[in-house]
Write a protein that holds these residues in place. Sequence first.
Motif: not given
Length: 293
Positions: A76-81, A104-115
């Motif tokens: 759900e969190l990844l979907l929101k991201i 998994d915080p790594e998974k979450v941080l990597e899901a954020v668009d770098p821009q």
Amino acid sequence: MTLLDGKKTSEAIQNEIAAEVAAIKARGGKVPHLAAILVGNDGGSVTYVNNKVLACERVGFGSSLFHYDESISEEELLLKIKELNLDADIDGFIVQLPLPKHIDPEKVLEAVDPQKDVDGFHPINVGRMVAGLPAYLPATPAGILQLLERYQIETSGKHCVVLGRSNIVGSPMSILMAKNTYPGNCTVTLCHSRTKDLPYYTRQADIIIAAIGKPEFVTADMVKEGAVVIDVGTTRVPDASRKSGFRLRGDVKFEEVAPKCSYITPVPGGVGPLTIAMLLKNTLSAAKKEVYA
Ligand code: NAP
């Protein structure tokens, strides 16, 4: 000894940002918008996120807070991201750490668009920072650079000893202080919990940046006369005399270290207030498409 006033410096930066936002509004441009995702009700995290939202209001940004129960699933969190990555109105967003154990915080941080990664935690922004390319810098190290710059502290050729090697403070700080820029051009030593005879290094330091989270760890005998001391530590220690029941303690034993210093940051009122100012600065850069043109 000069006290490095983080509160005053942060206010100055926020006033500059507010003036720029007012000019953007006056010419009918898009108002910068920062979103924050908060999971759970950890006292520190709730306060930090609320302060970030309030700071957005102060400078005239739009802000959105998405507060989820601890039970939210990783999916759900990844979907929101994903949704925020695609939302054109949102220029930048942050996911407040720490997250519950099942995520998994790594998974979450990597899901954020770098821009849109205005915290500067995505590996692409970290890599760009290391390579000297335009990048969102993590807010706390960027705030320390601002403090050194605005107080015109000489850094070139100095020996900077950084205590702590976390991804959010110590490691990026050590990289930035070694860069061929101002502030920078230091010879850097990075110390951590496995460093043998840590005071041997701090005693040679022209600049000490302490980010270990151990209250009053740095004592007067570890500091050379005239050093610049930046205290990043903010540990909550119990204090029954306060309404909150705690107070913040830095990594430096301020009373005995300060008289030896040329410059020193207090805790609170030193590095802390700059962290929020730099998050706002990154969000303004995101809205102006300065980093990823
Ligand atoms: P962290 O992730 O816990 O990392 C602490 C670092 O300190 C680690 O690299 C650890 O070494 C090292 N360390 C711990 N004990 C040590 C010792 N006795 N001697 C030498 N090194 C030691 O911490 P962080 O997130 O970087 O935060 C550090 C402090 O800064 C905390 O007090 C935090 O609250 C504060 N902080 C403040 C702000 C702000 O805005 N003011 C922002 C971020 C953090 P190992 O790697 O070997 O374990």
